[in-house]
Each structure stands twice: as C-alpha cells, then as structure tokens.
Design a protein around this motif. Sequence first.
Motif, PDB file in Angstrom:
ATOM      1  N   ALA A   1       0.973  -1.280   0.100  1.00 62.94           N
ATOM      2  CA  ALA A   1       0.086  -0.252  -0.006  1.00 62.94           C
ATOM      3  C   ALA A   1       0.901   0.977   0.088  1.00 62.94           C
ATOM      4  O   ALA A   1       1.955   1.350   0.558  1.00 62.94           O
ATOM      5  CB  ALA A   1      -1.122  -0.173   1.732  1.00 62.94           C
ATOM      6  N   LYS A   2       0.736   2.330  -0.601  1.00 59.35           N
ATOM      7  CA  LYS A   2       1.425   3.579  -0.913  1.00 59.35           C
ATOM      8  C   LYS A   2       0.841   4.348   0.587  1.00 59.35           C
ATOM      9  O   LYS A   2      -0.164   4.620   0.652  1.00 59.35           O
ATOM     10  CB  LYS A   2       0.962   3.885  -1.991  1.00 59.35           C
ATOM     11  CG  LYS A   2       1.377   3.355  -3.391  1.00 59.35           C
ATOM     12  CD  LYS A   2       1.059   4.176  -4.196  1.00 59.35           C
ATOM     13  CE  LYS A   2       0.707   3.569  -5.499  1.00 59.35           C
ATOM     14  NZ  LYS A   2       1.381   4.704  -6.784  1.00 59.35           N
ATOM     15  N   GLN A   3       1.935   5.036   0.887  1.00 58.86           N
ATOM     16  CA  GLN A   3       2.093   5.268   2.454  1.00 58.86           C
ATOM     17  C   GLN A   3       1.105   6.875   2.152  1.00 58.86           C
ATOM     18  O   GLN A   3       1.709   7.782   1.020  1.00 58.86           O
ATOM     19  CB  GLN A   3       2.981   5.532   2.593  1.00 58.86           C
ATOM     20  CG  GLN A   3       3.742   4.411   3.134  1.00 58.86           C
ATOM     21  CD  GLN A   3       5.139   4.385   3.860  1.00 58.86           C
ATOM     22  OE1 GLN A   3       5.349   5.668   4.436  1.00 58.86           O
ATOM     23  NE2 GLN A   3       5.576   2.986   5.210  1.00 58.86           N
ATOM     24  N   GLU A   4       0.687   7.307   3.053  1.00 58.13           N
ATOM     25  CA  GLU A   4      -0.133   8.695   2.869  1.00 58.13           C
ATOM     26  C   GLU A   4       1.152  10.235   2.999  1.00 58.13           C
ATOM     27  O   GLU A   4       1.437   9.677   4.062  1.00 58.13           O
ATOM     28  CB  GLU A   4      -1.183   8.575   3.454  1.00 58.13           C
ATOM     29  CG  GLU A   4      -2.279   9.712   3.571  1.00 58.13           C
ATOM     30  CD  GLU A   4      -3.177  10.324   4.253  1.00 58.13           C
ATOM     31  OE1 GLU A   4      -3.816  11.299   4.633  1.00 58.13           O
ATOM     32  OE2 GLU A   4      -4.018   9.417   4.712  1.00 58.13           O
ATOM     33  N   ARG A   5       1.106  10.415   2.739  1.00 53.61           N
ATOM     34  CA  ARG A   5       1.776  11.936   2.575  1.00 53.61           C
ATOM     35  C   ARG A   5       1.068  12.656   3.552  1.00 53.61           C
ATOM     36  O   ARG A   5       0.228  13.042   3.588  1.00 53.61           O
ATOM     37  CB  ARG A   5       2.714  12.248   1.467  1.00 53.61           C
ATOM     38  CG  ARG A   5       3.240  12.067   0.513  1.00 53.61           C
ATOM     39  CD  ARG A   5       3.806  12.353  -0.392  1.00 53.61           C
ATOM     40  NE  ARG A   5       4.483  11.246  -1.305  1.00 53.61           N
ATOM     41  CZ  ARG A   5       5.493  12.312  -1.737  1.00 53.61           C
ATOM     42  NH1 ARG A   5       5.649  13.766  -2.410  1.00 53.61           N
ATOM     43  NH2 ARG A   5       6.096  11.412  -2.641  1.00 53.61           N
ATOM     44  N   VAL A   6       2.437  12.895   4.194  1.00 56.41           N
ATOM     45  CA  VAL A   6       1.406  13.742   5.929  1.00 56.41           C
ATOM     46  C   VAL A   6       2.544  14.919   5.516  1.00 56.41           C
ATOM     47  O   VAL A   6       3.381  15.343   5.474  1.00 56.41           O
ATOM     48  CB  VAL A   6       2.101  13.617   7.459  1.00 56.41           C
ATOM     49  CG1 VAL A   6       1.382  14.404   7.641  1.00 56.41           C
ATOM     50  CG2 VAL A   6       1.641  12.362   7.129  1.00 56.41           C
ATOM     51  N   PRO A   7       1.389  16.529   4.640  1.00 57.30           N
ATOM     52  CA  PRO A   7       1.852  18.227   4.729  1.00 57.30           C
ATOM     53  C   PRO A   7       2.628  18.368   6.146  1.00 57.30           C
ATOM     54  O   PRO A   7       1.886  18.391   7.042  1.00 57.30           O
ATOM     55  CB  PRO A   7       0.815  18.763   4.560  1.00 57.30           C
ATOM     56  CG  PRO A   7      -0.019  17.493   4.980  1.00 57.30           C
ATOM     57  CD  PRO A   7       0.378  16.849   4.630  1.00 57.30           C
ATOM     58  N   ILE A   8       3.882  19.198   5.841  1.00 55.96           N
ATOM     59  CA  ILE A   8       4.701  19.733   7.041  1.00 55.96           C
ATOM     60  C   ILE A   8       4.350  21.110   6.469  1.00 55.96           C
ATOM     61  O   ILE A   8       4.964  21.856   6.092  1.00 55.96           O
ATOM     62  CB  ILE A   8       6.442  19.257   6.885  1.00 55.96           C
ATOM     63  CG1 ILE A   8       5.481  17.585   7.141  1.00 55.96           C
ATOM     64  CG2 ILE A   8       6.294  19.685   7.747  1.00 55.96           C
ATOM     65  CD1 ILE A   8       7.546  16.968   8.061  1.00 55.96           C
ATOM     66  N   PRO A   9       4.305  21.807   7.213  1.00 56.57           N
ATOM     67  CA  PRO A   9       3.180  23.256   7.426  1.00 56.57           C
ATOM     68  C   PRO A   9       4.531  24.672   7.108  1.00 56.57           C
ATOM     69  O   PRO A   9       5.639  23.602   7.949  1.00 56.57           O
ATOM     70  CB  PRO A   9       1.964  23.970   7.862  1.00 56.57           C
ATOM     71  CG  PRO A   9       2.583  22.968   9.294  1.00 56.57           C
ATOM     72  CD  PRO A   9       2.635  21.663   8.648  1.00 56.57           C
TER      73      PRO A   9
END
Length: 94
Positions: free
Chosen positions: A61-69
């Motif tokens: 499964a492709k890992q979800e990217r977590v945006p860093i502000p």
Amino acid sequence: MSVHDELTAVQRSLDDLVRSVGRLEQHVGTDSLDVRRVRTDADHLRESVALLRASAPPEPAKQERVPIPDTPYDRALWTDAEDEGLGSREGHAP
C-alpha cells in the motif's frame, strides 16, 4: 521497477504481439500451420502472464504523505520540554 510494473510492461508488449499476429493472419490467412503456431504461442503466453500476475505478491500500500506546514510551530508546544545536548539556555557551552 516493481514486479507489478514489470508485469504491466509485459502485458502491454503481449497485447502488441497479439494485435500484430491478428494483422498477420489477415495478410497470410489462418490456414497456415506457422500462423496457427504463432497464435497458439501468443495465447499460451497470455495464460502464463495471467498466472504470474495471480501469483505475484500483493503490491504494498502506498503510504499517505503528511504535509508539513511552512509556518513556525507554536512555541507553547515546547514549554515543558527539557533542554538536551550541549550548551545552556544562554547559548554558552560549559
């Protein structure tokens, strides 16, 4: 490339081969023993690729990217953190 990418590339190439064999059959006819062999071989390859695809391990499964502000963190988040490492609060090493 992953196994699934390779299998997809093989499937595309095999689809091109099957189309080419179909065009060849239109020009030469289906009565030729050699053309029937090529058609049969292409069909066997299709079956083999289908078996490979079915037995391939599942794609991770492709890992979800977590945006860093880009905005600075709230300094209140760090009020209870202890100072670690060399130096002191004044910025001078002991």
